[in-house]
Design an enzyme around this catalytic site. Structure first.
Site, short mmCIF file in Angstrom:
data_model
loop_
_atom_site.label_atom_id
_atom_site.label_comp_id
_atom_site.label_asym_id
_atom_site.label_seq_id
_atom_site.Cartn_x
_atom_site.Cartn_y
_atom_site.Cartn_z
N ASP A 36 0.87 -1.19 0.00
CA ASP A 36 0.00 0.00 0.00
C ASP A 36 0.90 1.23 0.00
O ASP A 36 2.12 1.11 -0.12
CB ASP A 36 -0.96 -0.01 1.21
N VAL A 63 1.10 1.75 -6.91
CA VAL A 63 0.94 0.94 -8.13
C VAL A 63 1.04 1.76 -9.42
O VAL A 63 1.06 1.20 -10.51
CB VAL A 63 -0.37 0.11 -8.13
N ASN A 89 -6.02 -5.01 -6.07
CA ASN A 89 -7.16 -4.43 -5.35
C ASN A 89 -7.10 -2.91 -5.25
O ASN A 89 -8.14 -2.26 -5.19
CB ASN A 89 -7.21 -5.06 -3.94
N TYR A 155 -13.79 6.20 -13.80
CA TYR A 155 -13.87 4.99 -12.97
C TYR A 155 -14.51 3.86 -13.77
O TYR A 155 -14.01 2.74 -13.83
CB TYR A 155 -14.70 5.30 -11.71
N LYS A 159 -12.59 0.43 -14.94
CA LYS A 159 -13.02 -0.89 -14.46
C LYS A 159 -13.48 -1.78 -15.62
O LYS A 159 -13.27 -2.99 -15.58
CB LYS A 159 -14.12 -0.73 -13.40
N1 NAD Z 1 -16.00 0.34 -1.52
C1 NAD Z 1 -16.82 0.00 -2.50
O1 NAD Z 1 -18.03 0.15 -2.38
C2 NAD Z 1 -16.26 -0.59 -3.78
C3 NAD Z 1 -17.16 -1.14 -4.69
C4 NAD Z 1 -16.69 -1.74 -5.84
C5 NAD Z 1 -15.33 -1.81 -6.08
N2 NAD Z 1 -14.47 -1.25 -5.18
C6 NAD Z 1 -13.03 -1.41 -5.48
O2 NAD Z 1 -12.44 -2.12 -4.41
C7 NAD Z 1 -11.04 -1.82 -4.37
C8 NAD Z 1 -10.63 -1.52 -2.94
O3 NAD Z 1 -11.26 -0.33 -2.51
P1 NAD Z 1 -11.84 -0.10 -1.05
O4 NAD Z 1 -13.26 0.22 -1.20
O5 NAD Z 1 -11.42 -1.18 -0.14
O6 NAD Z 1 -11.13 1.30 -0.72
P2 NAD Z 1 -10.14 1.81 0.41
O7 NAD Z 1 -9.90 3.23 0.07
O8 NAD Z 1 -10.65 1.47 1.77
O9 NAD Z 1 -8.82 0.96 0.13
C9 NAD Z 1 -8.07 1.15 -1.03
C10 NAD Z 1 -6.60 1.08 -0.68
O10 NAD Z 1 -5.86 1.28 -1.89
C11 NAD Z 1 -4.76 2.11 -1.58
N3 NAD Z 1 -4.30 2.81 -2.77
C12 NAD Z 1 -4.89 3.86 -3.40
N4 NAD Z 1 -4.12 4.25 -4.41
C13 NAD Z 1 -3.02 3.45 -4.42
C14 NAD Z 1 -1.86 3.38 -5.21
N5 NAD Z 1 -1.63 4.25 -6.20
N6 NAD Z 1 -0.96 2.41 -4.94
C15 NAD Z 1 -1.15 1.54 -3.93
N7 NAD Z 1 -2.23 1.57 -3.13
C16 NAD Z 1 -3.14 2.52 -3.38
C17 NAD Z 1 -5.27 3.08 -0.52
O11 NAD Z 1 -4.17 3.62 0.21
C18 NAD Z 1 -6.16 2.17 0.31
O12 NAD Z 1 -5.45 1.59 1.40
C19 NAD Z 1 -10.84 -0.66 -5.35
O13 NAD Z 1 -10.27 -1.16 -6.55
C20 NAD Z 1 -12.23 -0.15 -5.59
O14 NAD Z 1 -12.36 0.47 -6.84
C21 NAD Z 1 -14.90 -0.64 -4.05
#
Ligand code: NAD
Length: 253
Positions: A36, A63, A89, A155, A159
């Site tokens: 992260d 990333v 992720n 977004y 995706k």
């Molecule tokens: N929360 C939702 O409702 C939801 C729904 C569908 C998909 N998603 C997807 O799930 C995945 C995880 O998201 P989440 O909801 O757990 O969010 P979150 O913000 O709680 O966690 C995401 C993590 O990714 C890290 N991150 C962001 N940019 C980064 C980078 N450039 N390099 C490395 N790490 C990085 C952040 O520091 C964070 O710890 C994402 O791909 C998101 O698009 C989330």
């Protein structure tokens, strides 16, 4: 244990779904690389896993940076000898921007994290999987990756692109023993709203109008981690190149 002795890299593992996946994989016997942006947040997850009796190391990896991706995979090999599972992720949102208010730098940032990052991580991890003749890739997509109205334009495009990446890699490397699948989560209780700064209220309104059809929203990240465990384990050995929606039926409407 479903992942005994497997080496798993999870990006964005310091929060939300990535953290839940890292913790569940470790509980199932995997040696986990917690990647992260923030060292303190990474250390908290790593020590939580260790205290629970699991094995994990942390690595700061943005990333969007090729050199960080290289270091992340090298760390897995150095600490645990190889890479068996890669979970792409890490992801950010795009302020629900409609195309009329989309700015180039926001578009590029979202694509860099959500799509180019996973491509580079797969590119770097794949040779280790090919050498073993097996490997599993799990990409965290979104319902916005399979429909048109559940996020802003960047977004949604990122995706959808990640779905294409998933299918291409899954198909092209099937005969080499590599599986590549995606999960499309619905609304999950995480910190992702913090990645938005200047929301396009018109875009948000369109999203809200359709949001009511998910049965249980938002859900705990563990609801997605269990699907990620299925996809990483032998239980899903005939599942490849596809997307599993984990959204309580939201996209079935
Ligand atoms: N929360 C939702 O409702 C939801 C729904 C569908 C998909 N998603 C997807 O799930 C995945 C995880 O998201 P989440 O909801 O757990 O969010 P979150 O913000 O709680 O966690 C995401 C993590 O990714 C890290 N991150 C962001 N940019 C980064 C980078 N450039 N390099 C490395 N790490 C990085 C952040 O520091 C964070 O710890 C994402 O791909 C998101 O698009 C989330």
């Amino acid at each position: 244990m479903k992942l005994y002795n497997k080496v798993a890299i999870v990006t964005g593992a310091a929060s939300g779904m990535g953290k839940a996946i890292a913790e569940l994989y470790a509980k199932e016997g995997a040696k986990v690389v917690v990647a992260d942006l923030n060292q303190n947040a990474i250390s908290t997850v790593v020590s939580g896993i260790s205290q629970a009796g699991g094995t994990a190391v942390g690595v700061v990896a943005n990333v969007t940076k090729e050199e960080d991706i290289q270091a992340m995979v090298d760390k897995a090999v150095e600490a645990f000898g190889s890479v068996d599972i890669l979970v792409n992720n890490a992801g950010i949102m795009d302020d629900f921007r409609l195309i009329g208010t989309m700015e180039d730098d926001l578009w590029e940032r979202v694509l860099a994290v959500n799509l180019t990052g996973p491509m580079r991580a797969i590119r770097k991890a794949l040779p280790f999987m090919l050498e073993k003749g097996e490997g599993v890739i799990v990409n965290i997509v979104s319902t916005a990756g399979i429909t048109g109205g559940k996020g802003g334009v960047a977004y949604t495009s990122s995706k959808h692109g990640l779905v294409g990446l998933t299918k291409n890699v899954g198909y092209m490397y099937a005969k080499s023993g590599i599986r590549c699948n995606a999960i499309a989560p619905g609304g999950v209780r995480t910190n992702i709203a913090h990645s938005m700064a200047n929301i396009d209220m018109a875009g948000m309104q369109v999203f809200r109008e359709g949001a009511g059809t998910q049965r249980k929203e938002p859900v705990d990240p563990v609801e997605i981690a269990t699907v990620a465990l299925f996809l990483a384990s032998e239980d899903s050995r005939f599942v490849n190149g596809t997307v599993i929606a984990a959204d309580g039926g939201w996209t079935a409407y």
